[in-house]
Scaffold this active site. Structure first.
Site, PDB file in Angstrom:
ATOM      1  N   HIS A   1       0.819  -1.206   0.000  1.00  0.00           N
ATOM      2  CA  HIS A   1       0.000   0.000   0.000  1.00  0.00           C
ATOM      3  C   HIS A   1       0.855   1.260   0.000  1.00  0.00           C
ATOM      4  CE1 HIS A   1      -4.164  -1.708   1.251  1.00  0.00           C
ATOM      5  NE2 HIS A   1      -3.513  -2.540   0.463  1.00  0.00           N
TER       6      HIS A   1
ATOM      7  N   HIS B   1      -2.121 -12.478  -2.751  1.00  0.00           N
ATOM      8  CA  HIS B   1      -3.139 -13.219  -2.019  1.00  0.00           C
ATOM      9  C   HIS B   1      -2.734 -14.662  -1.739  1.00  0.00           C
ATOM     10  CE1 HIS B   1      -6.428 -10.205  -3.551  1.00  0.00           C
ATOM     11  NE2 HIS B   1      -5.514  -9.647  -2.773  1.00  0.00           N
TER      12      HIS B   1
END
Length: 727
Positions: free
Chosen positions: A102, A270
């Site tokens: 992020h 993921h």
């Protein structure tokens, strides 16, 4: 006043501080005039905000860093679970990866802003974005390492390294890592994150970033205010994997990623970690910027259960993607493709996909209780990789060749975390890959042993005008963006597609000048990049001498000429100038004023307001306006580096009148004759009180030499902005 009779300033109304004036809610001294031009964008990283002082050099400090010791401590940190914020399954890898992701993932290619290169996740608004819930904890977990290694490692480097080491400890062989990100010390007010006034406002709301058929506003990349990428629940929170695939393709492209990199990053991201949504999301406390002082920079306090571990809430989605969330393997592909999925709601009320049926042993363990198992989950973005035909083809190729997937992900992760660092010359450390990558905008080392004096003489005798030489050098250098260290004169890419055909570069004039300069460069064995810059310098030296102030413009050889094969033409398209106040040019009308466009361009180039002012004044009298326009050329001595622009701008013997074409006439008060014409931007330097103050300095009779010296210094800064070898 008697010391024994204290005054209650709170009740008596004699508090010496303007109430609210030092908070965001306070009214500033300029708040009465909301349309006034605000120059703060050019002073946001003033040295006064930097506690390290002007003498601190981060690259020099890096030389003292015990890199192997730091990496060893980072590996140990990953499994050193803290009671105040326990690690999922005893491993902080997922949290650290999300923090690094992020941090880097806010980058967008349109203006080069965002990204992990400055450590800006420490400050608002990023530290309080809804998508960054709990990353305050990740940064606080890193504090012992920052405390130990101190000035030798920046927060920016530390955060990105944490994600890379996390992957390494989970089984991925990283492609590499480069230190060299220097911290900022205040929020980045230059970055436009969107016009929405509410977090996560759906696209149908007023002021959101979409128009037409889901056309995302430039330069934005994320789909909502407060998100890094796409909405994990689907477009506007409505699950539809095919629609989400469209958003992914646009968003990741604006972050410089193609379909294969997008698929690799999503799958690799993921493969480890989990989502957190086990509880009531509405019960979370305020974000860090809104929390009380007792929170000490923490936000999103969760009162439910323990508030941590299995009770944590971030995205609102709850669950892990794979059976082994602390191991980088191919489990994500098996889970996604070997099961059918159906929509469900998390305990926090978020949409997520869960398997229709699954063997008990394939369900991931609880993060804290190994006797319990839970369903795995997929987000709408994960399902997009399965249902979108192009993404599915890539994913099936990855699944069939695990080595290819791991290499693709490692390279994409390296790109994600280094894209905004600029050329490889800015990387530091033993893990910098030897391979040169196209997206790093490689430039070969240029020659330095040629006869600079002889080349200057030939340029002076070439017959090319001051206007042509200065404009060509400026156009070559002005593409530099301090936001992501791209562009600039080094590489002479102005002679290559797409730059050679940009309207702002005046292709006819450019081709003619490049043809002459290339021949001269070949004659002495110089690079064309050096020759273009040197030609601009020669013209400025002649113009300064004509003004009566002979000066030598500093020049350091060594620029190289990049080839077309070393140039990703598509990725350079966002660098095309659509306006340039320095050359008094607008390609089209914009929603914001020419002055605001000028400030944006100036900030991207790394210039200050005084540097902007002196450059504009000099460029006008040198006659460098685009298309030979005479707007703002307040001089009878074109080509002379004089202070005429400022002298005539502030001369009250003139008055100014708007004309039908939107430009302005500069009229002699005594005769009524029009002396010059001007653009709105030209007159801003006399109308804005701060810019006028700068201009008056140069209009003084005793500052003509100062003007020449200041212009040369600012010019040299622009020409050398991408010379990272000189730092």
């Amino acid at each position: 006043m008697n010391a024994s009779t204290p005054t209650d300033t709170a009740k008596g109304g004699t508090c010496p501080v303007i109430h609210g004036g030092m908070t965001s809610a306070g009214t500033s001294s300029t708040g009465w005039w909301p349309q006034a031009l605000k120059l703060e964008i050019l002073a946001q990283h003033d040295t006064k905000t930097n506690p390290m002082g002007a003498g601190f050099n981060y690259r020099e400090a890096l030389k003292s860093l015990d890199i192997e010791g730091l990496k060893a401590d980072m590996r140990a940190l990953m499994t050193d679970s803290q009671d105040w914020w326990p690690a999922d399954w005893g491993h902080y890898g997922g949290l650290m990866i999300r923090m690094a992701w992020h941090s880097a993932g806010s980058y967008r290619i349109a203006d080069g802003r965002g990204g992990g290169g400055t450590g800006n996740q420490r400050f608002a608004p990023l530290n309080s974005w809804p998508d960054n819930v709990s990353l305050d904890k990740a940064r606080r977990l890193l504090w012992p390492l920052k405390k130990k290694y101190g000035n030798a490692v920046s927060w920016a480097d530390l955060m990105i390294l944490a994600g890379t080491i996390a992957y390494e400890t989970m089984g991925l062989e990283p492609f590499g890592f480069g230190f060299g990100r220097e911290d900022i010390w205040a929020p980045e007010i230059d970055t436009y994150w969107g016009s929405e006034t509410d977090w996560l406002a759906p696209s149908g709301s007023e002021g959101t970033r979409y128009s037409g058929e889901r056309d995302l506003e430039n330069p934005l990349a994320a789909v909502m205010m407060g998100l890094i990428y796409v909405n994990p629940e689907g477009v506007d929170g409505n699950p539809d994997p095919l629609k989400t695939a469209h958003d992914m393709r646009v968003t990741f492209a604006r972050m410089a990623m193609d379909d294969e990199e997008t698929a690799a990053l999503t799958a690799g991201g993921h493969t480890v970690g989990k989502c957190h949504g086990n509880g009531d999301a509405s019960a979370l406390g305020p974000e860090p910027e809104a929390a009380g002082v007792e929170a000490q920079g923490f936000g999103w306090v969760n009162p439910g259960g323990t508030g941590v571990g299995p009770d944590a809430i971030t995205s609102g989605i709850e669950g892990a993607w794979t059976s082994n969330p602390t191991v980088f393997d191919m489990g994500y592909f098996d889970m996604l493709f070997d099961h059918e999925w159906e929509l469900a709601k998390s305990p926090a009320g978020a949409w997520q996909w869960e398997p229709v049926s699954i063997a008990e042993e394939d369900r991931p363990l609880d993060v804290a209780d190994p006797t319990r198992r839970h369903n795995p989950i997929m987000t709408d973005a994960d399902m997009a990789l399965k249902v979108d035909p192009d993404y599915r083809r890539i994913m099936e190729g990855f699944r069939a060749d695990p080595a290819r997937f791991k290499d693709a992900f490692a390279r994409a992760w390296f790109k994600l975390t280094h894209r905004d660092m600029g050329p490889k010359a800015r990387y530091f450390g033993p893990d910098v890959p030897a391979e040169e990558l196209l997206w790093q905008d490689p430039v070969p080392q240029g020659p330095t042993d040629y006869d600079v004096a002889a080349l200057k003489e030939w340029i002076a005798g070439s017959g090319l005008t001051t206007r042509a030489l200065v404009s060509t050098a400026w156009d070559s250098a002005r593409t530099f963006r301090a936001s992501d260290m791209r562009g600039g004169a080094n590489g002479s890419r102005i002679r290559l597609a797409p730059m050679k055909d940009w309207e702002g570069n005046e292709p006819e004039r450019l081709g003619r000048v490049i043809g002459v300069l290339a021949s001269l460069a070949d004659s002495v064995g110089a690079s064309l990049a050096d020759t273009i810059v040197l030609a601009g310098n020669v013209a400025i030296e002649q113009a300064a001498a004509a003004a009566g102030f002979p000066i030598e413009v500093p020049f350091t050889p060594g620029r190289g000429d990049a080839s077309a094969q070393q140039t990703d033409a598509e990725s350079f398209e966002p660098l095309e100038p659509l306006h340039d106040g320095y050359r008094n040019w607008l390609k089209a009308d914009f929603a914001v004023s020419p002055a605001e466009l000028m400030l944006d361009r100036t900030q991207l180039m790394g210039l200050t307001a005084p540097e902007m002012t002196v450059l504009v004044g000099g460029m006008r009298v040198l006659g460098t306006n685009h298309g030979n326009s005479e707007l703002g050329m307040f001089t009878e001595r074109e080509g002379v580096l004089s202070t005429d622009f400022f002298v005539n701008l502030v001369d009250m013997g003139n008055r100014w009148e708007k004309m039908e074409d939107g430009h302005y006439a500069v009229i002699d008060r005594a005769s009524g004759e029009t002396r010059w014409t001007a653009s709105e931007l030209d007159l801003t330097f006399g109308a804005n009180s701060i810019l006028r103050a700068y201009g008056e300095v140069y209009a003084q009779d005793d500052n003509q030499q100062k003007f020449v010296e200041d212009f040369v210094a600012a010019w040299t800064k622009v020409m050398n902005a991408d010379r990272f070898d000189l730092a």
